[in-house]
Design a protein around this motif. Structure first.
Motif, short mmCIF file in Angstrom:
data_model
loop_
_atom_site.label_atom_id
_atom_site.label_comp_id
_atom_site.label_asym_id
_atom_site.label_seq_id
_atom_site.Cartn_x
_atom_site.Cartn_y
_atom_site.Cartn_z
N TYR A 253 0.84 -1.19 0.00
CA TYR A 253 0.00 0.00 0.00
C TYR A 253 0.88 1.25 0.00
O TYR A 253 2.08 1.19 0.25
N TRP A 254 0.26 2.40 -0.26
CA TRP A 254 0.99 3.66 -0.29
C TRP A 254 1.24 4.17 1.12
O TRP A 254 0.36 4.10 1.97
N TRP A 255 2.44 4.73 1.33
CA TRP A 255 2.79 5.36 2.60
C TRP A 255 3.22 6.79 2.31
O TRP A 255 4.00 7.06 1.40
N GLY A 256 2.73 7.73 3.14
CA GLY A 256 2.90 9.15 2.85
C GLY A 256 4.33 9.62 2.80
O GLY A 256 4.71 10.43 1.95
N GLY A 257 5.17 9.16 3.74
CA GLY A 257 6.54 9.61 3.75
C GLY A 257 7.31 9.18 2.51
O GLY A 257 8.10 9.95 1.96
N GLY A 258 7.07 7.95 2.07
CA GLY A 258 7.72 7.47 0.85
C GLY A 258 7.28 8.23 -0.38
O GLY A 258 8.09 8.55 -1.26
N LEU A 259 6.00 8.53 -0.45
CA LEU A 259 5.49 9.32 -1.58
C LEU A 259 6.15 10.70 -1.62
O LEU A 259 6.56 11.18 -2.68
#
Length: 206
Positions: free
Chosen positions: A49-55
């Motif tokens: 799933y998407w994680w905000g810090g990585g994005l």
């Protein structure tokens, strides 16, 4: 399901390839409603799933390629490999991904190939060891629990002492050591479908 071909085959078949929200230059295998990632035997396959810090960190790296160009880079807690792939795309001399989960390591290899970028190595957890021989450490979403934050902070301090630059991406989760961080950029990101603010920070030792 064991690490290796079976996991890679499952990911290719069940996790569709999608453009990264906010980072459309890159595409990753990500879980959808019918992916059935629980069949991999994980209670919470966070890497799917998407994680905000990585994005935020991936966007920052692509927007500021001079931060990584020609440098040896390590993506710590790499998850699906997004940040390391962004660094390779932005011109890093060498990228290593460190990720504790073997299923995630399989996904990283697939995602790097999908985006046609080389990774020097995909390794497991290194936070109990010495500082790696790299120029830049990219750290997305590792401050998600207090006990993990303590271990990671000690590791990052060793890296800074060894002369490594450390950049952190995080949506201000509560274990984030904000007293050690300088905000470089802020992004609105779509983490698991919810828009939130995430920062990219320069890390300094305590």
């Amino acid at each position: 399901m064991s690490e290796g071909g079976d996991v890679a085959a499952f990911i290719r078949e069940h996790l569709p390839v999608v453009a990264v929200p906010g980072v459309p230059e890159l595409r990753l295998h990500k879980a959808g409603p019918a992916s059935g990632v629980g069949r991999l035997g994980e209670a919470a396959p966070y890497w799917a799933y998407w994680w905000g810090g990585g994005l935020a960190l991936a966007r920052y790296v692509l927007d500021h390629p001079a931060q990584v160009a020609g440098r040896r880079v390590l993506d710590l807690g790499a998850g699906s490999g997004l940040v390391g792939i962004a660094a390779a795309r932005a011109g890093a001399a060498e990228v290593t991904a460190s990720e504790i989960d073997p299923h995630a390591r399989a996904a990283i290899a697939l995602n790097a190939a999908l985006n046609e970028v080389p990774l020097a190595e995909i390794v497991g957890d290194i936070t109990d060891g010495p500082a790696p021989n790299v120029d830049l450490l990219l750290v997305g979403d590792v401050f998600y629990a207090p006990e993990v934050a303590v271990r990671v902070t000690a590791f990052l301090d060793r890296c800074v002492a060894a002369g490594t630059t450390v950049l952190v991406g995080d949506p201000w989760r509560s274990p984030l050591p904000v007293e050690r961080l300088t905000l470089l950029a802020r992004y609105d990101v779509a983490e698991t479908g919810v828009t939130k603010s995430a920062g990219v920070f320069a890390y300094r030792a305590g």
